[in-house]
Design an enzyme around this catalytic site. Structure first.
Site, PDB file in Angstrom:
ATOM      1  N   ARG A 233      68.547 -71.171  43.691  1.00 47.10           N
ATOM      2  CA  ARG A 233      69.962 -70.829  43.695  1.00 47.10           C
ATOM      3  C   ARG A 233      70.564 -70.790  45.108  1.00 47.10           C
ATOM      4  NH1 ARG A 233      70.421 -65.747  40.472  1.00 47.10           N
ATOM      5  NH2 ARG A 233      69.430 -66.823  38.754  1.00 47.10           N
TER       6      ARG A 233
ATOM      7  N   LYS B 111      53.131 -68.815  33.030  1.00 48.47           N
ATOM      8  CA  LYS B 111      53.042 -67.741  32.058  1.00 48.47           C
ATOM      9  C   LYS B 111      54.094 -66.681  32.374  1.00 48.47           C
ATOM     10  CE  LYS B 111      50.383 -64.147  32.132  1.00 48.47           C
ATOM     11  NZ  LYS B 111      50.107 -62.882  32.826  1.00 48.47           N
TER      12      LYS B 111
ATOM     13  N   ASP C  79      47.400 -71.560  32.633  1.00 48.36           N
ATOM     14  CA  ASP C  79      46.766 -70.244  32.640  1.00 48.36           C
ATOM     15  C   ASP C  79      45.846 -70.269  33.841  1.00 48.36           C
ATOM     16  OD1 ASP C  79      44.895 -68.147  32.415  1.00 48.36           O
ATOM     17  OD2 ASP C  79      45.358 -67.960  30.289  1.00 48.36           O
ATOM     18  N   HIS C  80      46.163 -69.498  34.863  1.00 47.18           N
ATOM     19  CA  HIS C  80      45.435 -69.683  36.122  1.00 47.18           C
ATOM     20  C   HIS C  80      43.947 -69.341  36.008  1.00 47.18           C
ATOM     21  CE1 HIS C  80      46.102 -65.349  36.774  1.00 47.18           C
ATOM     22  NE2 HIS C  80      45.137 -65.414  37.667  1.00 47.18           N
TER      23      HIS C  80
ATOM     24  N   GLU D  68      40.670 -54.388  36.969  1.00 46.62           N
ATOM     25  CA  GLU D  68      41.430 -54.574  38.211  1.00 46.62           C
ATOM     26  C   GLU D  68      41.609 -53.234  38.916  1.00 46.62           C
ATOM     27  OE1 GLU D  68      44.567 -57.819  38.027  1.00 46.62           O
ATOM     28  OE2 GLU D  68      44.928 -56.722  36.189  1.00 46.62           O
TER      29      GLU D  68
ATOM     30  N   ASP E 178      49.976 -58.909  28.760  1.00 43.77           N
ATOM     31  CA  ASP E 178      49.845 -59.495  30.098  1.00 43.77           C
ATOM     32  C   ASP E 178      48.515 -60.249  30.257  1.00 43.77           C
ATOM     33  OD1 ASP E 178      50.611 -59.907  32.808  1.00 43.77           O
ATOM     34  OD2 ASP E 178      49.423 -58.187  33.461  1.00 43.77           O
TER      35      ASP E 178
ATOM     36  N   HIS F 273      44.467 -64.776  29.481  1.00 42.52           N
ATOM     37  CA  HIS F 273      43.254 -64.827  30.293  1.00 42.52           C
ATOM     38  C   HIS F 273      41.978 -64.441  29.525  1.00 42.52           C
ATOM     39  CE1 HIS F 273      46.323 -65.321  33.145  1.00 42.52           C
ATOM     40  NE2 HIS F 273      46.467 -64.081  33.541  1.00 42.52           N
TER      41      HIS F 273
ATOM     42  N   LYS G  11      44.350 -51.801  34.581  1.00 50.78           N
ATOM     43  CA  LYS G  11      44.788 -51.708  35.975  1.00 50.78           C
ATOM     44  C   LYS G  11      44.306 -50.362  36.540  1.00 50.78           C
ATOM     45  CE  LYS G  11      48.206 -55.069  36.231  1.00 50.78           C
ATOM     46  NZ  LYS G  11      47.380 -56.252  36.222  1.00 50.78           N
TER      47      LYS G  11
HETATM   48  C1  BG6 Z   1      48.350 -62.204  35.964  1.00 49.64           C
HETATM   49  C2  BG6 Z   1      48.838 -60.871  35.449  1.00 49.64           C
HETATM   50  O1  BG6 Z   1      48.568 -63.204  35.020  1.00 49.64           O
HETATM   51  O2  BG6 Z   1      46.951 -62.117  36.213  1.00 49.64           O
HETATM   52  C3  BG6 Z   1      48.557 -59.779  36.459  1.00 49.64           C
HETATM   53  O3  BG6 Z   1      50.246 -60.937  35.200  1.00 49.64           O
HETATM   54  C4  BG6 Z   1      47.084 -59.763  36.806  1.00 49.64           C
HETATM   55  O4  BG6 Z   1      48.961 -58.512  35.958  1.00 49.64           O
HETATM   56  C5  BG6 Z   1      46.593 -61.153  37.194  1.00 49.64           C
HETATM   57  O5  BG6 Z   1      46.902 -58.862  37.876  1.00 49.64           O
HETATM   58  C6  BG6 Z   1      45.079 -61.177  37.342  1.00 49.64           C
HETATM   59  O6  BG6 Z   1      44.681 -62.391  37.904  1.00 49.64           O
HETATM   60  P1  BG6 Z   1      43.361 -62.473  38.790  1.00 49.64           P
HETATM   61  O7  BG6 Z   1      43.208 -63.921  39.098  1.00 49.64           O
HETATM   62  O8  BG6 Z   1      43.598 -61.602  39.993  1.00 49.64           O
HETATM   63  O9  BG6 Z   1      42.252 -61.928  37.931  1.00 49.64           O
END
Ligand code: BG6
Length: 511
Positions: free
Chosen positions: A56, A164, A193-194, A232, A251, A256, A356
């Site tokens: 933007r 995502k 999806d990373h 985490e 989330d 994941h 978390k």
């Molecule tokens: C993201 C979530 O998709 O993945 C986050 O939105 C999370 O909340 C993260 O912390 C975790 O990814 P990684 O690669 O650190 O395990």
């Protein structure tokens, strides 16, 4: 799908215009540009590669380059070679415009035509939606309306990467799929999806299907249960607005954790190609038993963290975090007991947990095998034998450990738990990466194996929907708490104790 090791031997990706929507945002600076830099450094972006940023704010090309240069300095995963950085930044141009405004797409069209007139990008276009999720469908629809994403037989390719979260429920995921598919073909859509960009996650397929050793015992006859943990230490931080509307289950689980579950549970694909692999993964998710409301409440634990300490960091209680409602019922921890109703897995529980502000960061899959049927060693009761476990460590440790029993040296039979440990770092040297390199390269070469297909995404939502629904009906009843910095809520232990099992400890699981 490529490994960091053989990436160097791969040819550069197809020439293309890499259009980033949300170009001034965090994702672009922190991940996309550092990932593109790493690809450039590995000679995987050819001469015909160009980046067009769309956002933007009013900025000149020069100002936008400066913004990215700073991002690269802050977030590069490796030492930045000035010549490579200069080459990458020279590929960049910028368009200012709102993603909801048709004018933006007119400007984009002009810019793409300018690039394409020289023949450089050969007409290939990759549109990356690095935007908030509300913008995914509008972007695709505008691209469609402006004719920017249209493909012609044997013509250049046009692909769209969707970040995502892909929907927030089964209905919204279906609606998003419908909108995308109204203007794009399924093979033009790359849902990211990373977790699938992580080497250790990709290795699950290799472990299972490139070895003859595991597959014969990878079933209900030999496996007692599977535990999947994504723990985490990060707390909600400044993400309160997003997180309070989302929660740990939405989330992390349908995306994941289900990627991990489906790679463990899927049948061998007939071929190692995107369609066969993704069909088997979707099938595995589709076989997850849909619980009744009662079962969903019995087989799940949801909890919120209280104030606590993680290492020397004081953590504020979730409910006191910025942008979180003081009476919020959103879970920051979830544990589930799932059953997969098929011939391979019937009767083998899959226990999943993620949270978390836990004591330690650890992502792992533990496959527990059944015990020896009898103890033939005098004085040794069955319960004293330690578990036969295969542990796939995803992060921060990367490797695989097999735990079994061995004889303690000495005149009498004394049995001790031992482990055979494979660690990635002992065998392979991988340059630090963002995890996005393989995904981006694969999209530019048209390999969708590490991307999610519509049916897989929908099967994931279908499996978690009963839990979301049951929690909604239960309201405040059943939301537990845990101390930040702990192993999670006590009730999660009860979920397994009920079945005579226990979680591996997040801190020191082998201790
Ligand atoms: C993201 C979530 O998709 O993945 C986050 O939105 C999370 O909340 C993260 O912390 C975790 O990814 P990684 O690669 O650190 O395990």
């Amino acid at each position: 799908m490529s490994t960091s090791e053989n990436r160097n031997r791969l040819p550069p990706a197809d020439p293309c215009a890499f259009v980033i929507f949300g170009a001034s945002g965090d994702l672009t600076r922190r991940l996309l540009i550092p990932a593109l830099y790493n690809l450039a450094e590995a000679n995987l972006l050819g001469e015909g590669f160009r980046i067009v940023g769309v956002a933007r704010g009013e900025m000149s090309d020069e100002e936008f380059r400066g913004h990215l240069e700073k991002g690269l300095a802050d977030f590069a995963t490796r030492n930045v070679d000035p010549a490579t950085a200069k080459w990458l930044l020279n590929c960049v141009s910028y368009i200012s415009g709102d993603v909801d405004d048709p004018q933006t797409y007119e400007k984009l069209k002009k810019e793409l035509e300018r690039l394409e007139a020289s023949g450089l990008t050969q007409g290939n276009r990759l549109f990356y939606c690095a935007t908030p999720p509300q913008a995914f469908a509008p972007i695709a629809l505008h691209l469609g309306a402006a004719g920017l994403s249209r493909e012609h037989d044997d013509g250049p390719w046009r692909r769209v990467i969707i970040e995502k979260p892909f929907g927030t429920s089964l209905d919204s995921a279906k609606a998003l799929n419908r909108e995308l598919l109204s203007v794009l073909d399924e093979d033009q859509i790359f849902r990211i999806d990373h977790y699938l960009g992580k080497e250790t996650v990709q290795n699950i397929l290799v472990l299972r299907f490139a070895n003859g050793l595991f597959e014969p015992i990878w079933n209900r006859n030999h496996i007692d249960h599977v535990q999947i943990t994504v723990a985490e230490t990060v707390d909600v931080g400044t993400r309160g607005k997003f997180y309070d509307a989302t929660g740990a289950l939405r989330d992390m689980v349908p995306n994941h954790l289900f990627q991990l579950l489906s790679l463990v549970a899927m049948e061998p694909p007939s071929r190692f190609d995107a369609n066969s692999v993704r069909s088997e993964k979707a099938e595995a998710l589709d076989s997850i038993r849909i619980p009744t409301t009662e079962e969903a409440l019995r087989d799940s634990v949801r909890a919120q963290y209280r104030a606590g300490r993680i290492g020397d960091r004081e953590v504020t209680a979730y409910r006191k975090s910025p942008d979180v409602a003081p009476g919020s019922l959103t879970e920051t921890y979830v544990a589930l007991r799932l059953e997969i109703d098929n011939w391979r897995w019937a009767g083998v529980p899959f226990y999943l947990r993620t949270g978390k502000a836990l004591t330690k960061r650890r992502t792992e899959i533990a496959v527990k095998f059944k015990q020896a049927p009898v103890s033939m060693f005098r004085d040794l009761k069955m319960g004293e034998l330690s578990d036969n476990l295969l542990v796939i460590s995803i992060q921060p440790d990367e490797g695989i450990t097999l735990h079994f029993n061995a004889k303690h040296p000495g005149p009498k039979i004394d049995i001790a738990p031992v482990g055979m440990k494979f660690e990635y770092k002992d065998y392979f040297e991988a340059a630090p990466s963002t995890g996005y390199e393989t995904l981006i390269y694969d999209c530019m070469t048209g390999d969708a194996i590490l991307y999610q297909r519509a049916d897989g995404v929908e099967a994931g939502w279908r499996a978690v929907e009963p839990f979301l629904q049951a929690w909604k009906e239960a309201g405040a009843k059943g939301i537990e708490t845990y101390d930040a910095g702990s192993e999670g809520p006590y009730e999660a232990a009860t979920l397994l104790a009920r079945d005579g099992r226990r979680w591996r400890k997040i801190t020191d699981p082998d201790g």
